[in-house]
Design a protein around this motif. Structure first.
Motif, short mmCIF file in Angstrom:
data_model
loop_
_atom_site.label_atom_id
_atom_site.label_comp_id
_atom_site.label_asym_id
_atom_site.label_seq_id
_atom_site.Cartn_x
_atom_site.Cartn_y
_atom_site.Cartn_z
N GLU A 56 -2.76 -5.02 7.44
CA GLU A 56 -4.16 -5.07 7.84
C GLU A 56 -4.83 -6.32 7.26
OE1 GLU A 56 -6.30 -1.48 7.12
OE2 GLU A 56 -4.98 -0.32 8.42
N ARG A 64 -7.52 4.25 2.51
CA ARG A 64 -6.36 3.44 2.15
C ARG A 64 -5.93 2.55 3.32
NH1 ARG A 64 -3.80 4.56 -2.09
NH2 ARG A 64 -4.36 6.76 -2.01
N THR A 72 -3.35 0.05 5.36
CA THR A 72 -1.90 0.01 5.50
C THR A 72 -1.42 -1.44 5.46
OG1 THR A 72 -2.10 -0.02 7.90
CG2 THR A 72 -1.84 2.14 6.86
N VAL A 73 -0.13 -1.60 5.28
CA VAL A 73 0.46 -2.94 5.19
C VAL A 73 0.23 -3.68 6.50
CG1 VAL A 73 2.64 -4.20 4.93
CG2 VAL A 73 2.18 -2.19 3.52
N SER A 119 0.87 -1.17 0.00
CA SER A 119 0.00 0.00 0.00
C SER A 119 0.90 1.22 0.00
CB SER A 119 -0.90 0.00 1.24
OG SER A 119 -1.69 1.15 1.27
N ASP A 120 0.65 2.14 -0.93
CA ASP A 120 1.48 3.32 -1.06
C ASP A 120 0.56 4.53 -1.24
OD1 ASP A 120 3.55 5.08 -1.43
OD2 ASP A 120 4.07 4.38 -3.44
N PHE A 121 0.89 5.65 -0.60
CA PHE A 121 0.06 6.84 -0.69
C PHE A 121 0.16 7.51 -2.05
CE2 PHE A 121 0.34 6.41 3.92
CZ PHE A 121 -1.00 6.50 4.22
#
Length: 120
Positions: A73, A68, A70-71, A44-46
């Motif tokens: 979850e 979004r 996060t990594v 996951s990247d913003f």
């Protein structure tokens, strides 16, 4: 004068019928979601609207349509079908919408797809 009093009474009755509890979302039935496929967010990247979810069948690449994740979850839903899906984010306790683009990928195929989608 009668019209003003009638309007005030009608407004009072109407406004007293609204309660704060009526506006809250319905609770999520977690037992229904826990019977579905489990996945863990591994990318996951913003700067990119896409996420990678590791499932029992491989990796799934999905376009994020809501908040979004996060990594790390934990998610529950149908990750083996293409298209727009509602999934349950157990780590946060809420529902989110994703658009599944690729399914059953290997680790390197998922990396390649993320590089493709995020570079456009």
């Amino acid at each position: 004068m009668k019209k003003i009093i009638g309007f005030a009474i009608l407004s009072l009755v109407f406004l007293s019928a609204c309660r704060k509890t009526d506006l809250q979302p319905a609770p999520i039935d977690e037992s229904q979601w826990l019977r579905k496929e489990r996945g863990v967010v591994v990318f996951s990247d913003f700067n990119c609207d896409y996420i990678v979810i590791e499932t029992a069948n491989g990796y799934t690449v999905a376009e994020n349509w809501s908040f979004r994740p996060t990594v790390g979850e934990v998610l529950y839903g149908d990750f083996s079908y293409y298209g727009l899906r509602s999934i349950y984010n157990r780590s946060r306790g809420n529902l989110m919408s994703i658009n599944i683009r690729d399914i059953w990928l290997s680790y390197y195929q998922a990396q390649d797809q993320i590089n493709w989608y995020c570079s456009q």
